[in-house]
Design a protein around this motif. Structure first.
Motif, PDB file in Angstrom:
ATOM      1  N   TYR A   6     -79.637  83.380 -15.619  1.00 32.60           N
ATOM      2  CA  TYR A   6     -80.739  82.454 -15.867  1.00 32.60           C
ATOM      3  C   TYR A   6     -82.036  83.064 -15.348  1.00 32.60           C
ATOM      4  CZ  TYR A   6     -76.928  79.058 -16.328  1.00 32.60           C
ATOM      5  OH  TYR A   6     -75.783  78.400 -16.717  1.00 32.60           O
ATOM      6  N   ASP A   7     -83.128  82.668 -15.974  1.00 30.85           N
ATOM      7  CA  ASP A   7     -84.426  83.032 -15.417  1.00 30.85           C
ATOM      8  C   ASP A   7     -84.696  82.219 -14.161  1.00 30.85           C
ATOM      9  OD1 ASP A   7     -84.916  84.735 -17.627  1.00 30.85           O
ATOM     10  OD2 ASP A   7     -85.603  83.012 -18.803  1.00 30.85           O
ATOM     11  N   LEU A   8     -84.298  80.947 -14.193  1.00 37.44           N
ATOM     12  CA  LEU A   8     -84.523  80.045 -13.056  1.00 37.44           C
ATOM     13  C   LEU A   8     -83.286  79.193 -12.835  1.00 37.44           C
ATOM     14  CD1 LEU A   8     -86.299  78.524 -10.958  1.00 37.44           C
ATOM     15  CD2 LEU A   8     -87.054  77.052 -12.844  1.00 37.44           C
ATOM     16  N   PHE A   9     -82.844  79.161 -11.598  1.00 36.95           N
ATOM     17  CA  PHE A   9     -81.764  78.238 -11.210  1.00 36.95           C
ATOM     18  C   PHE A   9     -82.321  77.331 -10.130  1.00 36.95           C
ATOM     19  CE2 PHE A   9     -77.990  76.425  -9.503  1.00 36.95           C
ATOM     20  CZ  PHE A   9     -77.061  76.456 -10.535  1.00 36.95           C
ATOM     21  N   VAL A  10     -82.290  76.028 -10.396  1.00 33.27           N
ATOM     22  CA  VAL A  10     -82.830  75.038  -9.475  1.00 33.27           C
ATOM     23  C   VAL A  10     -81.686  74.315  -8.778  1.00 33.27           C
ATOM     24  CG1 VAL A  10     -84.284  72.986  -9.249  1.00 33.27           C
ATOM     25  CG2 VAL A  10     -84.836  74.719 -10.965  1.00 33.27           C
ATOM     26  N   ILE A  11     -81.759  74.201  -7.482  1.00 30.13           N
ATOM     27  CA  ILE A  11     -80.775  73.441  -6.724  1.00 30.13           C
ATOM     28  C   ILE A  11     -81.425  72.125  -6.313  1.00 30.13           C
ATOM     29  CG2 ILE A  11     -79.263  73.386  -4.710  1.00 30.13           C
ATOM     30  CD1 ILE A  11     -79.200  76.395  -4.721  1.00 30.13           C
ATOM     31  N   GLY A  12     -80.983  71.044  -6.935  1.00 27.56           N
ATOM     32  CA  GLY A  12     -81.524  69.718  -6.648  1.00 27.56           C
ATOM     33  C   GLY A  12     -82.312  69.168  -7.819  1.00 27.56           C
ATOM     34  N   ALA A  13     -81.826  68.058  -8.406  1.00 29.34           N
ATOM     35  CA  ALA A  13     -82.482  67.452  -9.568  1.00 29.34           C
ATOM     36  C   ALA A  13     -83.212  66.181  -9.178  1.00 29.34           C
ATOM     37  CB  ALA A  13     -81.469  67.174 -10.677  1.00 29.34           C
ATOM     38  N   ALA A 115     -74.300  73.325  -5.268  1.00 26.47           N
ATOM     39  CA  ALA A 115     -74.597  74.743  -5.339  1.00 26.47           C
ATOM     40  C   ALA A 115     -75.159  75.200  -4.005  1.00 26.47           C
ATOM     41  CB  ALA A 115     -75.588  75.030  -6.459  1.00 26.47           C
ATOM     42  N   ALA A 116     -74.866  76.452  -3.647  1.00 28.52           N
ATOM     43  CA  ALA A 116     -75.398  77.040  -2.421  1.00 28.52           C
ATOM     44  C   ALA A 116     -75.872  78.449  -2.719  1.00 28.52           C
ATOM     45  CB  ALA A 116     -74.330  77.067  -1.320  1.00 28.52           C
ATOM     46  N   VAL A 117     -76.859  78.892  -1.962  1.00 25.30           N
ATOM     47  CA  VAL A 117     -77.394  80.236  -2.144  1.00 25.30           C
ATOM     48  C   VAL A 117     -76.441  81.239  -1.496  1.00 25.30           C
ATOM     49  CG1 VAL A 117     -79.308  81.771  -1.593  1.00 25.30           C
ATOM     50  CG2 VAL A 117     -79.759  79.387  -2.191  1.00 25.30           C
ATOM     51  N   SER A 118     -76.084  82.266  -2.248  1.00 24.77           N
ATOM     52  CA  SER A 118     -75.195  83.301  -1.696  1.00 24.77           C
ATOM     53  C   SER A 118     -75.828  84.683  -1.761  1.00 24.77           C
ATOM     54  CB  SER A 118     -73.852  83.300  -2.437  1.00 24.77           C
ATOM     55  OG  SER A 118     -74.021  83.267  -3.842  1.00 24.77           O
ATOM     56  N   GLY A 119     -77.091  84.735  -2.137  1.00 24.09           N
ATOM     57  CA  GLY A 119     -77.827  85.986  -2.176  1.00 24.09           C
ATOM     58  C   GLY A 119     -79.218  85.744  -2.707  1.00 24.09           C
ATOM     59  N   PRO A 120     -80.105  86.723  -2.642  1.00 27.87           N
ATOM     60  CA  PRO A 120     -81.469  86.537  -3.125  1.00 27.87           C
ATOM     61  C   PRO A 120     -81.550  86.110  -4.587  1.00 27.87           C
ATOM     62  CG  PRO A 120     -81.311  88.536  -1.824  1.00 27.87           C
ATOM     63  CD  PRO A 120     -79.906  88.059  -2.030  1.00 27.87           C
ATOM     64  N   ASN A 121     -80.555  86.492  -5.368  1.00 28.90           N
ATOM     65  CA  ASN A 121     -80.535  86.143  -6.793  1.00 28.90           C
ATOM     66  C   ASN A 121     -79.193  85.575  -7.228  1.00 28.90           C
ATOM     67  OD1 ASN A 121     -82.395  88.873  -6.613  1.00 28.90           O
ATOM     68  ND2 ASN A 121     -83.253  87.316  -7.987  1.00 28.90           N
ATOM     69  N   GLU A 122     -78.448  85.003  -6.268  1.00 33.88           N
ATOM     70  CA  GLU A 122     -77.102  84.524  -6.599  1.00 33.88           C
ATOM     71  C   GLU A 122     -76.862  83.139  -6.011  1.00 33.88           C
ATOM     72  OE1 GLU A 122     -73.249  87.027  -6.577  1.00 33.88           O
ATOM     73  OE2 GLU A 122     -73.187  85.867  -4.708  1.00 33.88           O
ATOM     74  N   VAL A 123     -76.182  82.311  -6.793  1.00 34.30           N
ATOM     75  CA  VAL A 123     -75.814  80.966  -6.384  1.00 34.30           C
ATOM     76  C   VAL A 123     -74.323  80.785  -6.590  1.00 34.30           C
ATOM     77  CG1 VAL A 123     -76.055  78.517  -6.933  1.00 34.30           C
ATOM     78  CG2 VAL A 123     -78.071  79.990  -6.919  1.00 34.30           C
ATOM     79  N   THR A 124     -73.656  80.175  -5.612  1.00 35.88           N
ATOM     80  CA  THR A 124     -72.231  79.895  -5.724  1.00 35.88           C
ATOM     81  C   THR A 124     -72.032  78.396  -5.858  1.00 35.88           C
ATOM     82  OG1 THR A 124     -71.638  81.819  -4.380  1.00 35.88           O
ATOM     83  CG2 THR A 124     -69.978  80.090  -4.614  1.00 35.88           C
ATOM     84  N   LEU A 137     -84.942  78.137  -7.105  1.00 31.80           N
ATOM     85  CA  LEU A 137     -85.811  77.115  -6.531  1.00 31.80           C
ATOM     86  C   LEU A 137     -84.967  76.103  -5.774  1.00 31.80           C
ATOM     87  CD1 LEU A 137     -88.613  75.716  -6.260  1.00 31.80           C
ATOM     88  CD2 LEU A 137     -88.024  74.424  -8.333  1.00 31.80           C
ATOM     89  N   ILE A 138     -85.303  75.864  -4.518  1.00 32.95           N
ATOM     90  CA  ILE A 138     -84.613  74.868  -3.698  1.00 32.95           C
ATOM     91  C   ILE A 138     -85.426  73.582  -3.720  1.00 32.95           C
ATOM     92  CG2 ILE A 138     -83.558  74.370  -1.473  1.00 32.95           C
ATOM     93  CD1 ILE A 138     -82.482  76.891  -2.834  1.00 32.95           C
ATOM     94  N   ALA A 139     -84.829  72.505  -4.215  1.00 33.86           N
ATOM     95  CA  ALA A 139     -85.520  71.219  -4.309  1.00 33.86           C
ATOM     96  C   ALA A 139     -84.549  70.099  -3.948  1.00 33.86           C
ATOM     97  CB  ALA A 139     -86.079  71.022  -5.718  1.00 33.86           C
ATOM     98  N   VAL A 140     -83.861  70.273  -2.826  1.00 39.56           N
ATOM     99  CA  VAL A 140     -82.791  69.344  -2.448  1.00 39.56           C
ATOM    100  C   VAL A 140     -83.290  68.138  -1.646  1.00 39.56           C
ATOM    101  CG1 VAL A 140     -80.970  71.088  -2.510  1.00 39.56           C
ATOM    102  CG2 VAL A 140     -82.291  70.756  -0.413  1.00 39.56           C
ATOM    103  N   LEU A 271     -76.542  75.199   2.860  1.00 34.97           N
ATOM    104  CA  LEU A 271     -77.028  75.781   1.602  1.00 34.97           C
ATOM    105  C   LEU A 271     -76.981  77.308   1.587  1.00 34.97           C
ATOM    106  CD1 LEU A 271     -80.128  73.649   0.512  1.00 34.97           C
ATOM    107  CD2 LEU A 271     -77.870  73.744  -0.531  1.00 34.97           C
ATOM    108  N   GLY A 272     -76.590  77.909   2.710  1.00 36.89           N
ATOM    109  CA  GLY A 272     -76.492  79.358   2.758  1.00 36.89           C
ATOM    110  C   GLY A 272     -77.820  80.071   2.839  1.00 36.89           C
TER     111      GLY A 272
END
Length: 448
Positions: A6-13, A115-124, A137-140, A271-272
């Motif tokens: 993805y170009d953008l992955f947002v955590i939190g809707a 979802a949690a951050v597992s790297g600068p460009n990775e989400v698990t 983007l973190i918006a939790v 959130l890692g």
């Protein structure tokens, strides 16, 4: 960003995440947003929207009583909590559907799991699947803080208060901020005996002192009990299911509900972020720059999780600025000066700009204009409740630095007045404006 899923992955809707997602997608980005609970976030699901609906419902208690003075033969009315609760929850579900539909219409993929951050460009994801994104983007948002002491598990927070099975007859509220005072007004109007317990002797810290003191006076006159400079020792569950709340230096208070409204903290735990190198402050908030970028170049954050100004409209502005700047080639930043706010108490209060104390601290002295009056409706209703409007003005330039008010429809009136303060208009500009009579808002142009 073709090397990423993805170009953008947002955590939190929530409000900020939804705005950022749909705007970034409109700019052509491939976007996914992960939400572990319900789309819409705190404001829509368990915050300002359902709370404001409860405020409306509670206000009918006064409106029905006042109607008799206006010639209406209103019988004694019984209130049914399940009806209001269920209708509010149904409206929340309706709005959630609109939010989800809006995301879908813009081509945003909704991932309904944690979802949690597992790297600068990775989400698990909770399912174990990993995805990559050029930007995260973190918006939790934030979550209610819950004090810990013996029996504290018997209390609830604003997350659960909308789901009560029945209306409590006796309510103890811990806290002195806007959530505490709003729910004190709601439960009191619905017929409960309310006691607000605060560890200091000040409610609504940060608001203008005269305005918050007026709310305290009115609340006490209505019958809301206040207990200041107290801390909780323990809470005991009684045989009949009720609670006995023990406080330092005070007799125990029997209650059917204990509501914790003691502040909110950024929801960053688990959130890692630390493992990815994202720097947090001492309160667990994500540190960001003026462009919402964290200490990691590919990770951004907006909304309450940054703990700048915990207001929904601010989160929305931040989400818009982020998406326009990063994906729309339209860089801009949020202006945090003169952000209006309101407390939907009974009566409501609202303010924008500097308080009198803040003005004096910044300029040494300020001009202050006030109007202390009874609204026409209150006069005929035989209600002694008085409104108070206050204008803080620069001592030399005559520029209006702040407007603060308490009284019916204060938030609705202040929204328009906030434009004038933001624009830097002078007191003379208000004086030159013809009053709209008879109205409460006319007091703003009649201040002398």
């Amino acid at each position: 960003m073709a090397d990423y899923d993805y170009d953008l992955f947002v955590i939190g809707a929530g409000s900020g995440g939804v705005r950022a997602s749909r705007v970034a997608a409109a700019h052509g980005a491939k976007v996914a947003v992960a939400e572990e609970y319900r789309v819409g976030g705190t404001c829509v699901i368990r915050g300002c929207v359902p709370k404001k609906l409860l405020v409306y419902g509670a206000h009918f208690a006064e409106d029905l009583a006042d109607a008799r003075r206006f010639g209406w033969n209103v019988p004694d009315c019984a209130f049914d909590w399940p009806t209001l609760r269920d209708n509010v929850l149904a409206e929340v579900s309706r709005i959630e559907g609109i939010y989800s539909q809006t995301l879908g219409n813009h081509g945003v993929e909704i991932v309904r799991e944690r979802a949690a951050v597992s790297g600068p460009n990775e989400v698990t994801l909770a399912s174990g699947r990993t995805v990559t994104a050029g930007v995260i983007l973190i918006a939790v948002g934030a979550t209610p803080m819950r004090p810990t002491f013996p029996g504290s598990e018997h209390g609830v927070t604003s997350n659960e208060v909308f789901l009560l099975d029945s209306l409590p007859k006796r309510v103890v509220i811990a806290g002195g901020g806007y959530i505490a005072n709003e729910f004190a007004g709601i439960f009191h109007e619905l017929g409960a005996a309310v006691t607000l317990v605060n560890r200091s002797d000040t409610i609504l810290r940060g608001y203008d002192e005269q305005i918050r003191d007026r709310l305290l006076q009115i609340s006490i006159a209505k019958g809301i009990q206040f207990r200041f400079n107290l801390t909780f020792e323990k809470v005991e569950r009684q045989e009949d299911g009720s609670l006995l709340v023990h406080l330092t230096g005070c007799d125990p208070i029997p209650a059917d509900l204990l509501l914790f409204a003691t502040g909110r903290k950024p929801l960053t735990e688990g959130l890692g972020l630390e493992t990815a190198g994202v720097v947090l402050d001492g309160n667990g908030a994500i540190k960001v720059d003026a462009d919402n970028r964290s200490s990691v170049d590919s990770i951004y954050a907006v909304g309450d999780v940054t703990n700048r100004i915990q207001l929904t409209p601010v989160a929305i502005r931040e989400g818009q600025a982020f998406a326009d700047t990063v994906f729309g080639n339209k860089p801009h930043r949020v202006d945090y000066d003169c952000v209006p706010s309101a407390v939907f108490s009974h009566p409501p209060m609202a303010g924008v700009g500097l308080t009198e104390a803040q003005g004096k601290e910044k300029y040494g002295s300020v001009k202050v204009y006030t109007s202390d009056f009874r609204a026409m409706k209150n006069v005929l209703a035989g209600r002694n409740e008085r409104a108070l409007y206050k204008m803080v003005v620069h001592p030399e330039t005559d520029v209006v630095l702040g407007i603060h008010m308490i009284g019916p429809e204060s938030a609705e009136i202040l929204q328009a007045a906030a434009v004038a303060v933001k624009a830097g208009l002078t007191k003379q500009a208000f004086d030159d404006t013809v009053a709209l009579h008879p109205s409460m808002a006319e007091e703003l142009v009649l201040l002398r």
